[in-house]
Write a protein that holds these residues in place. Structure first.
Motif, PDB file in Angstrom:
ATOM      1  N   LEU A 158       0.835  -1.202   0.000  1.00  0.00           N
ATOM      2  CA  LEU A 158       0.000   0.000   0.000  1.00  0.00           C
ATOM      3  C   LEU A 158       0.868   1.249   0.000  1.00  0.00           C
ATOM      4  CD1 LEU A 158      -2.843   1.294   0.248  1.00  0.00           C
ATOM      5  CD2 LEU A 158      -2.551   1.190   2.739  1.00  0.00           C
ATOM      6  N   ILE A 159       0.597   2.151  -0.972  1.00  0.00           N
ATOM      7  CA  ILE A 159       1.331   3.422  -1.073  1.00  0.00           C
ATOM      8  C   ILE A 159       0.360   4.537  -0.669  1.00  0.00           C
ATOM      9  CG2 ILE A 159       2.708   4.927  -2.530  1.00  0.00           C
ATOM     10  CD1 ILE A 159       3.832   2.079  -2.148  1.00  0.00           C
ATOM     11  N   GLU A 160       0.617   5.188   0.452  1.00  0.00           N
ATOM     12  CA  GLU A 160      -0.308   6.219   0.947  1.00  0.00           C
ATOM     13  C   GLU A 160       0.139   7.618   0.536  1.00  0.00           C
ATOM     14  OE1 GLU A 160      -0.881   5.724   5.097  1.00  0.00           O
ATOM     15  OE2 GLU A 160      -1.844   3.779   4.923  1.00  0.00           O
ATOM     16  N   GLN A 161       1.431   7.900   0.535  1.00  0.00           N
ATOM     17  CA  GLN A 161       1.942   9.198   0.126  1.00  0.00           C
ATOM     18  C   GLN A 161       2.421   9.118  -1.324  1.00  0.00           C
ATOM     19  OE1 GLN A 161       1.783  11.879   2.085  1.00  0.00           O
ATOM     20  NE2 GLN A 161       0.894  10.662   3.749  1.00  0.00           N
ATOM     21  N   ASN A 162       2.137  10.177  -2.093  1.00  0.00           N
ATOM     22  CA  ASN A 162       2.547  10.218  -3.505  1.00  0.00           C
ATOM     23  C   ASN A 162       2.044   8.978  -4.237  1.00  0.00           C
ATOM     24  OD1 ASN A 162       3.790  11.357  -5.745  1.00  0.00           O
ATOM     25  ND2 ASN A 162       5.765  10.385  -5.330  1.00  0.00           N
ATOM     26  N   ASN A 163       0.742   8.686  -4.090  1.00  0.00           N
ATOM     27  CA  ASN A 163       0.172   7.419  -4.570  1.00  0.00           C
ATOM     28  C   ASN A 163      -0.205   7.479  -6.043  1.00  0.00           C
ATOM     29  OD1 ASN A 163      -1.937   9.181  -4.140  1.00  0.00           O
ATOM     30  ND2 ASN A 163      -3.361   7.621  -3.421  1.00  0.00           N
ATOM     31  N   THR A 164       0.783   7.753  -6.907  1.00  0.00           N
ATOM     32  CA  THR A 164       0.614   7.756  -8.363  1.00  0.00           C
ATOM     33  C   THR A 164       1.854   7.122  -8.989  1.00  0.00           C
ATOM     34  OG1 THR A 164       1.640   9.932  -8.676  1.00  0.00           O
ATOM     35  CG2 THR A 164      -0.729   9.897  -8.200  1.00  0.00           C
ATOM     36  N   ILE A 165       1.895   7.165 -10.299  1.00  0.00           N
ATOM     37  CA  ILE A 165       3.071   6.644 -11.015  1.00  0.00           C
ATOM     38  C   ILE A 165       4.343   7.393 -10.636  1.00  0.00           C
ATOM     39  CG2 ILE A 165       2.742   8.131 -13.019  1.00  0.00           C
ATOM     40  CD1 ILE A 165       3.611   5.767 -14.749  1.00  0.00           C
ATOM     41  N   ASP A 166       4.170   8.616 -10.092  1.00  0.00           N
ATOM     42  CA  ASP A 166       5.332   9.398  -9.670  1.00  0.00           C
ATOM     43  C   ASP A 166       6.161   8.636  -8.642  1.00  0.00           C
ATOM     44  OD1 ASP A 166       4.100  11.217 -11.258  1.00  0.00           O
ATOM     45  OD2 ASP A 166       3.605  12.650  -9.670  1.00  0.00           O
ATOM     46  N   PHE A 167       5.501   7.835  -7.803  1.00  0.00           N
ATOM     47  CA  PHE A 167       6.206   7.066  -6.770  1.00  0.00           C
ATOM     48  C   PHE A 167       7.174   6.070  -7.416  1.00  0.00           C
ATOM     49  CE2 PHE A 167       6.445   3.126  -4.319  1.00  0.00           C
ATOM     50  CZ  PHE A 167       6.916   3.579  -3.105  1.00  0.00           C
ATOM     51  N   ILE A 168       6.793   5.526  -8.588  1.00  0.00           N
ATOM     52  CA  ILE A 168       7.596   4.472  -9.218  1.00  0.00           C
ATOM     53  C   ILE A 168       8.796   5.062  -9.947  1.00  0.00           C
ATOM     54  CG2 ILE A 168       7.548   2.629 -10.944  1.00  0.00           C
ATOM     55  CD1 ILE A 168       4.554   2.313 -10.259  1.00  0.00           C
ATOM     56  N   ILE A 169       8.543   6.093 -10.776  1.00  0.00           N
ATOM     57  CA  ILE A 169       9.627   6.604 -11.626  1.00  0.00           C
ATOM     58  C   ILE A 169      10.374   7.766 -10.990  1.00  0.00           C
ATOM     59  CG2 ILE A 169       8.366   5.865 -13.682  1.00  0.00           C
ATOM     60  CD1 ILE A 169       7.680   8.760 -14.191  1.00  0.00           C
ATOM     61  N   SER A 170       9.926   8.174  -9.768  1.00  0.00           N
ATOM     62  CA  SER A 170      10.596   9.273  -9.043  1.00  0.00           C
ATOM     63  C   SER A 170      10.667  10.540  -9.881  1.00  0.00           C
ATOM     64  CB  SER A 170      12.011   8.842  -8.615  1.00  0.00           C
ATOM     65  OG  SER A 170      11.951   7.732  -7.771  1.00  0.00           O
ATOM     66  N   LYS A 171       9.592  10.790 -10.611  1.00  0.00           N
ATOM     67  CA  LYS A 171       9.519  11.990 -11.434  1.00  0.00           C
ATOM     68  C   LYS A 171       8.053  12.427 -11.473  1.00  0.00           C
ATOM     69  CE  LYS A 171      10.541  13.677 -16.111  1.00  0.00           C
ATOM     70  NZ  LYS A 171      11.392  14.801 -15.702  1.00  0.00           N
ATOM     71  N   SER A 172       7.821  13.745 -11.420  1.00  0.00           N
ATOM     72  CA  SER A 172       6.449  14.245 -11.356  1.00  0.00           C
ATOM     73  C   SER A 172       5.846  14.342 -12.756  1.00  0.00           C
ATOM     74  CB  SER A 172       6.425  15.632 -10.688  1.00  0.00           C
ATOM     75  OG  SER A 172       5.117  16.143 -10.665  1.00  0.00           O
ATOM     76  N   ILE A 173       4.953  13.363 -13.088  1.00  0.00           N
ATOM     77  CA  ILE A 173       4.281  13.413 -14.390  1.00  0.00           C
ATOM     78  C   ILE A 173       2.764  13.252 -14.245  1.00  0.00           C
ATOM     79  CG2 ILE A 173       6.299  12.485 -15.582  1.00  0.00           C
ATOM     80  CD1 ILE A 173       4.708   9.845 -15.852  1.00  0.00           C
ATOM     81  N   ALA A 174       2.288  12.768 -13.080  1.00  0.00           N
ATOM     82  CA  ALA A 174       0.855  12.459 -12.933  1.00  0.00           C
ATOM     83  C   ALA A 174      -0.017  13.695 -13.130  1.00  0.00           C
ATOM     84  CB  ALA A 174       0.589  11.839 -11.561  1.00  0.00           C
ATOM     85  N   SER A 175       0.410  14.839 -12.590  1.00  0.00           N
ATOM     86  CA  SER A 175      -0.417  16.045 -12.673  1.00  0.00           C
ATOM     87  C   SER A 175      -0.536  16.556 -14.105  1.00  0.00           C
ATOM     88  CB  SER A 175       0.153  17.137 -11.769  1.00  0.00           C
ATOM     89  OG  SER A 175       1.484  17.450 -12.154  1.00  0.00           O
ATOM     90  N   ASP A 176       0.472  16.255 -14.956  1.00  0.00           N
ATOM     91  CA  ASP A 176       0.454  16.718 -16.354  1.00  0.00           C
ATOM     92  C   ASP A 176       0.229  15.570 -17.326  1.00  0.00           C
ATOM     93  OD1 ASP A 176       1.033  19.350 -15.557  1.00  0.00           O
ATOM     94  OD2 ASP A 176       3.163  18.854 -15.392  1.00  0.00           O
ATOM     95  N   PHE A 177      -0.234  14.433 -16.818  1.00  0.00           N
ATOM     96  CA  PHE A 177      -0.348  13.227 -17.646  1.00  0.00           C
ATOM     97  C   PHE A 177      -1.237  13.479 -18.865  1.00  0.00           C
ATOM     98  CE2 PHE A 177      -1.815   9.056 -18.892  1.00  0.00           C
ATOM     99  CZ  PHE A 177      -0.697   8.251 -18.732  1.00  0.00           C
ATOM    100  N   TYR A 178      -2.395  14.087 -18.646  1.00  0.00           N
ATOM    101  CA  TYR A 178      -3.340  14.321 -19.743  1.00  0.00           C
ATOM    102  C   TYR A 178      -2.754  15.293 -20.760  1.00  0.00           C
ATOM    103  CZ  TYR A 178      -7.614  15.674 -22.184  1.00  0.00           C
ATOM    104  OH  TYR A 178      -8.553  15.949 -23.150  1.00  0.00           O
ATOM    105  N   GLU A 179      -2.115  16.354 -20.290  1.00  0.00           N
ATOM    106  CA  GLU A 179      -1.593  17.372 -21.196  1.00  0.00           C
ATOM    107  C   GLU A 179      -0.408  16.872 -22.007  1.00  0.00           C
ATOM    108  OE1 GLU A 179      -2.690  20.237 -22.059  1.00  0.00           O
ATOM    109  OE2 GLU A 179      -4.400  20.264 -20.718  1.00  0.00           O
TER     110      GLU A 179
END
Length: 867
Positions: free
Chosen positions: A133-154
């Motif tokens: 279970l991943i409670e903090q940063n619970n998106t793909i960002d946790f796996i690749i250590s890079k912030s892309i979830a917030s801009d995924f659609y764009e």
């Protein structure tokens, strides 16, 4: 296989159109880089599959969330099936097996809340990686250590609906699109945003400016105003001290005669300080209050004594009036009712009534005349009538015939027969007399069959025939039947007569009792009024009332005497404000009345007003310990003592206030100086922040210019590769404006004329531009470990030639010879509902050896693997 990110398979349960389905895109293959082609008619689940991937990676589905937010649905029915396939099944989940850094990972997101709109926020769903279970940063960002979830659609999704809005984007949006490609300016933009703010975020400059204007400056001004006010008050007190009477002279002139035993003489020195001053001030204030009370008691003692006497006279007048109105005058109208209840007890009457009501209910059970009913009726009647009642005697005699009645009945039983004809003949004989009476009453129809034919004569003839047929033997039975009928009729008449007589007795008695009870209730207030004058209702008569009336009248004083006494009292109670002391209006307890208003009061209100003053005087009297007789105290002595103490207390309090203000001014000066330092320092910090913001904006303007030159070249190249025939030669990203530099898309025509793109491009050309921008953004992210892109039917409005060019561009990018590790796409999910385009892409990829997976949807959620 390198260390990049690859999607292996997707499993979906209860999400959108899928109840339960799994997609294994490269089953049996080791190479996952390439194209995943999703073909099939609209409405078969292609887009929902891409939505499931986006939801699993990011915890939201941008297009669904945006549509829901636009509708603002709040109806529970309209919120169903936002994300669930089956609304009755709470569990929703999507599992995706991926490879990252050559390690296989299982990513799972699930949702089980009732409100489906909450599924669009990642904090409301459960995110697991390999079951953890991943409670903090619970998106793909946790796996690749890079912030892309917030801009995924764009950045990673391209669709027709998204493409056609490209012309609406402003400079900030375009900057955001290319930021990953450009790099290096995010820190500048963040710094500017931190200083100036933007959107819902408040910048440091605004925060500090608001802090200065809302806190530091007002606090400084308030402290300054308070300090100046204190200084002014101190100056006023010092001037008053210079001009005031000397305290020693005031003490020496204080009257020496004591007004009460414990009275203190003023002996305070102005040099005394601290608790001693406060203690003595309290003592002298208490002494002044007691002297004021004594002055009040002395001044109003005469009015107090006269008010009590006048109140007694008014109460006698009120008694006389109330007695006349509530007891004496109503008697003549109520006399008959009063006499009906005299000597009677209400509880006893109610008991009798309840008993009779119960008797009446029992009587209803014995309406039918039987031997048992007659016996019970005889028993019950004794509760209402005497044993020698004539009707009872007739009843007892009448019911004695039950013996004869039973004997005749038993004899008739011996003649019973099952023969219906014989029974009918007997009825004709027995009812002959009845038929005759029936005819005499002018009834035309037979009472047996209802026929009117020959009825006037035929029945008697039939009866004669019946007698002839039955013969002499039946005459005895007929004679017995007649005797039985006569006896039965007499019994019923006797029973009915007595029953109705008895029931009438009960009902009449009940009516009488109810009337008495009603009289008791109707006279309740009158009885209470009599009791208030000590009159027993059972002894009441006209003579007694007249004697009482005369007695009350003899206690009254003449009207002229009362008027004179009232005026004398009121003149003593008039204050400087021309109102009466302690007497208020009966409508408004806060409003004191004048003498004229009091005189207009009725007797009850005058009594109430005098009671107010008397109670007020008595409260002060009871709260004041008086050791001597008020008659021995002179009013002038009390007045002089109170006036002297007022001046004495004022002088001491002023001196004390001077010391307090002097101390407070010193403390206030320190607070003011500290506030001024904070206010001045904050203004300097604000000026410095504004200077830094200006410098950063100048730096960003220059960076914008340099970066736009860097962006436009790959954008123009990609556009030219896709756009094969048009009057538009290329697309430029240019900066316009002198003050506010704005980046915009400009089209370069064959006539070498630059025109704002949205003013000239068709829908198909805008799609080409949008695809060029999307691929340019992808180029800017080629160093990212995540290079999976999703194109959802993006080329609906493009012509065939441009479509071919676009497919060739993708084929070239995905060709085996270009798999050097520096390509900008690792995996491309491409959907189309165009069957010809689906076959074309499949043909192109196969012939050029591109690794691709072809999923063809045959119905919603069902598919076949073609490659």
């Amino acid at each position: 296989m390198n260390s990049n990110f690859f999607i292996k398979d997707v499993e979906i349960k209860n999400f959108r159109g899928y109840s339960n389905q799994k997609f294994d895109f490269f089953e049996g293959r080791e190479n996952y880089r390439g194209l995943i082609l999703l073909g099939g008619p609209n409405g078969y689940g292609k887009t929902s599959l891409l939505d499931a991937i986006e939801w699993c990676f990011t915890g939201s589905v941008h297009r669904l969330k945006e549509d829901y937010s636009t509708r603002r649905d709040s109806n529970n029915k309209l919120l169903k099936s936002l994300i669930r396939n089956n609304p009755s099944d709470m569990e929703v989940w999507v599992k995706i097996n991926v490879f990252f850094n050559n390690v296989q990972l299982e990513i799972e997101r699930s949702f089980n809340q009732t409100d489906e709109s909450k599924a669009f926020d990642p904090e409301n769903s459960i995110f697991k990686v390999n079951g953890l279970l991943i409670e903090q940063n619970n998106t793909i960002d946790f796996i690749i250590s890079k912030s892309i979830a917030s801009d995924f659609y764009e950045r990673f999704t391209c669709s027709y609906e998204k493409n056609i809005t490209i012309y609406e984007k402003n400079r900030t949006d375009i900057y955001a699109m290319f930021s990953s490609f450009l790099g290096g300016t995010k820190d500048i933009q963040v710094a500017i945003g931190n200083l100036d703010g933007g959107g819902a975020n408040e910048g440091l400059i605004s925060k500090l400016e608001n802090k200065i204007n809302s806190a530091y400056k007002p606090n400084y001004n308030n402290l300054k105003d308070a300090y100046e006010k204190m200084a002014s008050n101190l100056d006023t007190l010092l001037k008053e001290k210079e001009t005031s009477i000397d305290i020693a002279e005031l003490i020496s002139n204080y009257p020496k005669d004591k007004a009460f035993v414990d009275e203190m003489m003023p002996t305070m020195s102005l040099h005394e300080i601290g608790n001693d001053v406060d203690k003595k001030l309290i003592q002298f204030k208490n002494q002044k209050n007691k002297l004021k009370k004594l002055r009040f008691l002395k001044g109003y003692s005469t009015a107090y004594n006269e008010s009590k006497k006048y109140k007694e006279d008014l109460e006698k007048e009120k008694t006389y009036t109330v007695f006349s109105e509530r007891v004496y005058q109503p008697y003549s109208l109520k006399e008959e009712d009063i006499q009906s209840i005299q000597g009677k007890d209400l509880a006893t009457i109610k008991f009798k009534k309840e008993k009779l009501e119960s008797l009446k209910i029992n009587l209803m059970k014995f309406q039918n005349p039987t031997k048992d009913s007659a016996s019970k009726l005889k028993e019950l009647c004794l509760e209402v009538i005497d044993g020698d009642d004539a009707q009872l005697a007739a009843f007892v005699m009448g019911i004695s015939q039950f013996v004869t009645h039973d004997s005749l009945s038993n004899q008739l039983k011996g003649f019973k027969t099952p023969d219906k004809a014989l029974t009918a003949l007997r009825l004709l004989i027995d009812q002959a007399e009845g038929f005759e009476k029936h005819r005499e009453k002018e009834h035309k129809a037979c009472p047996l069959c209802g026929s009117e034919e020959n009825f006037p004569n035929k029945e008697l003839e039939l009866a004669k025939v019946a007698r002839d047929v039955l013969g002499v033997v039946d005459e005895k039975r007929a004679d017995l039947q007649k005797k039985f009928d006569d006896c039965d009729r007499e019994l019923k008449e006797t029973y009915k007569t007595f029953y109705e007589y008895l029931l009438g007795k009960v009902e009449n008695t009940l009516l009488e009792l109810v009337q008495v009870i009603n009289n008791f209730y109707n006279l309740q207030s009158y009885i209470l009024a009599c009791a208030s004058f000590s009159i027993d209702i059972n002894q009441l008569n006209q003579s007694l009332l007249e004697a009482k009336q005369e007695d009350f009248k003899n206690q009254l004083k003449e009207e002229s005497v009362l008027v004179t006494l009232e005026t004398t009292i009121l003149e003593q109670l008039v204050t400087e404000q021309s109102v009466l002391l302690a007497i208020t209006s009966h409508d408004n307890q806060r409003q004191q009345v004048s003498m004229q208003e009091f005189k207009a009061f009725n007797v009850a209100d005058k009594i109430s007003g005098l009671t107010q003053f008397i109670d007020y005087y008595q409260d002060i009297l009871e709260s004041t310990a008086i050791e001597t007789d008020l008659n021995d105290i002179k009013i002038e002595l009390l007045v002089n003592k109170v006036a002297a103490l007022d001046k004495f207390i004022l002088l001491v309090e002023n001196d004390k206030e001077i010391l307090n203000i002097s101390s407070e001014i010193k403390e206030q000066r320190g607070l003011l100086e500290e506030s001024e330092k904070i206010y001045t320092r904050s203004k300097k910090e604000l000026d410095e922040f504004k200077r830094i913001s200006r410098d950063l904006k100048r730096l960003r303007v220059q960076w914008d210019k340099d970066r736009v030159d860097e962006i436009k070249e790959p954008l123009r190249k990609i556009y030219k590769r896709i756009n094969r025939h048009t009057n538009i030669k290329d697309i430029n990203l240019l900066i316009e404006g002198r003050t506010n530099k704005i980046a915009g898309l400009w089209a370069n025509t064959n006539e070498d004329e630059e025109i704002f793109a949205t003013n000239i491009l068709s829908a198909g050309q805008l799609s080409v531009v949008a695809l060029a921008i999307f691929i340019s953004v992808a180029l800017g992210q080629k160093e990212s470990p995540f290079k999976c892109y999703f194109m959802d039917d993006p080329i609906q409005t493009m012509d065939d030639l441009n479509i071919l060019s676009f497919i060739d561009l993708l084929r070239a990018e995905l060709a085996p010879e270009n798999q050097s590790g520096n390509q900008f796409i690792d995996q491309l999910f491409f959907t189309t509902c165009d069957e010809k385009l689906e076959r074309l892409i499949s043909h192109k990829m196969k012939n050029f050896g591109v690794n691709f997976s072809h999923v063809h949807f045959t119905s919603y959620g069902n598919f076949e693997m073609k490659a």
